[in-house]
Motif scaffolding. Structure first.
Motif, PDB file in Angstrom:
ATOM      1  N   TYR A  59     -21.199  30.920  46.231  1.00  0.00           N
ATOM      2  CA  TYR A  59     -20.011  31.777  46.113  1.00  0.00           C
ATOM      3  C   TYR A  59     -19.410  32.101  47.482  1.00  0.00           C
ATOM      4  N   LYS A  60     -20.235  32.198  48.529  1.00  0.00           N
ATOM      5  CA  LYS A  60     -19.680  32.434  49.864  1.00  0.00           C
ATOM      6  C   LYS A  60     -18.932  31.195  50.359  1.00  0.00           C
ATOM      7  N   ARG A 102     -15.505  31.137  48.627  1.00  0.00           N
ATOM      8  CA  ARG A 102     -14.573  32.123  49.186  1.00  0.00           C
ATOM      9  C   ARG A 102     -14.056  31.696  50.555  1.00  0.00           C
ATOM     10  N   HIS A 130     -28.734  37.339  51.459  1.00  0.00           N
ATOM     11  CA  HIS A 130     -27.344  37.518  51.879  1.00  0.00           C
ATOM     12  C   HIS A 130     -27.162  37.109  53.342  1.00  0.00           C
ATOM     13  N   ASP A 172     -27.161  30.672  44.762  1.00  0.00           N
ATOM     14  CA  ASP A 172     -25.927  31.276  44.235  1.00  0.00           C
ATOM     15  C   ASP A 172     -25.119  31.955  45.344  1.00  0.00           C
ATOM     16  N   THR A 191     -15.974  43.612  37.245  1.00  0.00           N
ATOM     17  CA  THR A 191     -15.728  42.179  37.371  1.00  0.00           C
ATOM     18  C   THR A 191     -14.401  41.957  38.100  1.00  0.00           C
ATOM     19  N   GLU A 246     -10.337  31.267  44.841  1.00  0.00           N
ATOM     20  CA  GLU A 246     -11.081  30.413  45.761  1.00  0.00           C
ATOM     21  C   GLU A 246     -10.154  29.915  46.863  1.00  0.00           C
ATOM     22  N   LYS A 300     -15.446  34.476  39.701  1.00  0.00           N
ATOM     23  CA  LYS A 300     -15.827  35.826  39.309  1.00  0.00           C
ATOM     24  C   LYS A 300     -16.810  36.406  40.325  1.00  0.00           C
ATOM     25  N   VAL A 301     -16.500  37.605  40.801  1.00  0.00           N
ATOM     26  CA  VAL A 301     -17.368  38.344  41.707  1.00  0.00           C
ATOM     27  C   VAL A 301     -17.541  39.738  41.134  1.00  0.00           C
TER      28      VAL A 301
END
Length: 394
Positions: A317-318, A321, A255, A313, A175, A180, A2-3
């Protein structure tokens, strides 16, 4: 995976007024539902709907909006009870805990309101949305976002979107279910050591220094204190203008740091070994003055204002991906263990930046040494989690 993608609504004056009134109306209704839930001992969602749905319809809410208001209230109480059980609101009998549990959950006028596909539709080519309001359906409400965010929205948006108002500006937070990437077999691991003086230090030599950000935080703290002490109308206006400016700066830096680490791992076909973040504020100590970062009141502010979890986090998530393997390791004694010989001694860590092994005499940067130990533990965790390829016993 989820992103969430945030877009800014740019409605005209009439549209902005209708959306703002709608957001205020649904949150007023949520406060009323919260009071009913509190009086009745927070019943289950179905029972709460039975007591409030008809009245919400009489208030002018549509069927879907009424359902979302009830669900939002019930979810808020679920989160409150989870925090009470976990002790996040203090010990039993503490003033903070009693205050939180002794009154209904309240919602701000601009608090987020969920919208599903029946209440909200997207026109990506025109960059507009059609949205339900208490004044009727509004069509052609423009929004703006980056080209990358628009691509993610177009390809992966799924589920609800939240409408929020922040400082008089309306946003939609959508959302997206982003698939992935397939993980590759890592050729070693990059260890990442997190801290305050150095935000992140990797075993490959990359170091994100926190000196500039800590000085910026100190200036912002001094300015806030000065404006709060002044207390005039203009001072309060300046405080409102500068609100969240510091958190936006820290978020941008997080980031950039996380992107650099993940890109380096992807380029070298390596995995990422990240320390467990639980208890990091207890592990980072303020025993001695840190030069520009004193161990007094400002040192404590710096310790508790840094977003360790946010940086973690972002890296997670990076990495997902990009298909970069990632493991979490126990960071215990990584700052006291020599990465060359494995000797563990509290005295090895001479000060914040210097590591001298009492066993083999190696001299290294303390954070670089810790990151190498984290990288080694990452390989161990990865190998321990692999499936055995030994032939089955006949």
């Amino acid at each position: 995976m989820k992103v969430v993608v945030q877009v800014k609504l740019v409605p005209d004056a009439v549209q902005a007024a209708a959306v703002s009134v709608t957001l205020g109306a649904v949150n007023d209704a949520a406060n009323w539902v919260s009071g009913v839930a509190f009086e009745r001992g927070v019943p289950r969602e179905y029972e709460l709907r039975r007591h409030t749905y008809a009245q919400l319809k009489e208030r002018g809410l549509g069927a879907q909006a009424a359902q979302h208001v009830i669900k939002k209230v019930r979810d808020a109480y679920t989160a409150l009870h989870a925090n009470l059980r976990a002790g996040n609101l203090g010990r039993k009998g503490s003033r903070r805990r009693v205050r939180a549990a002794s009154k209904p959950v309240a919602f701000r006028p601009g608090a987020a309101q969920p919208y599903d596909d029946r209440c909200l539709s997207w026109q990506y080519d025109a960059r507009t949305v059609s949205i339900w309001t208490t004044s009727g359906r509004l069509k052609g409400v423009p929004f703006v976002c980056s080209p990358g965010a628009l691509k993610v929205l177009r390809e992966y948006r799924k589920g609800e979107s939240d409408l929020i108002e922040r400082d008089g500006v309306l946003y939609l937070v959508a959302t997206c279910e982003v698939p992935e990437a397939e993980q590759y077999e890592p050729d070693g691991f990059i260890g990442v050591d997190l801290g305050i003086v150095n935000i992140a230090t990797t075993s490959t030599g990359y170091q994100a220094a926190g000196r500039k950000l800590n000085r910026y935080r100190k200036r912002q703290l001094d300015l806030r204190q000065k404006l709060q002490k002044k207390g005039t109308k203009s001072a309060k206006r300046r405080l409102k203008q500068r609100s969240r400016k510091e958190s936006r700066r820290a978020r941008d830096i997080n980031h950039c740091v996380s992107k650099t680490i993940v890109t380096e791992a992807e380029r070298t076909s390596a995995g990422i070994s990240l320390e467990e973040l639980k208890g990091i504020r207890q592990r980072v100590r303020l025993r001695k003055p840190w030069g520009y970062l004193p161990a007094g009141g400002w040192g404590r502010v710096a310790l508790h204002s840094w977003a360790f979890a946010q940086l973690g986090d972002f890296i997670v998530y990076k990495a997902k991906r990009a298909g970069v393997p990632l493991v979490f390791v126990d960071p215990a004694y990584t700052s006291q263990t020599c990465a060359e010989c494995g000797h563990v001694d509290k005295r090895n860590r001479v000060d914040q930046g210097l590591f001298i092994c009492r066993g083999c005499g190696v001299v290294a940067h303390a954070d670089r040494n810790a990151s190498r130990n984290i990288a080694t533990r990452g390989e161990t965790v990865r190998n321990a989690g692999r499936e055995s390829r030994a032939p089955a016993t006949p």
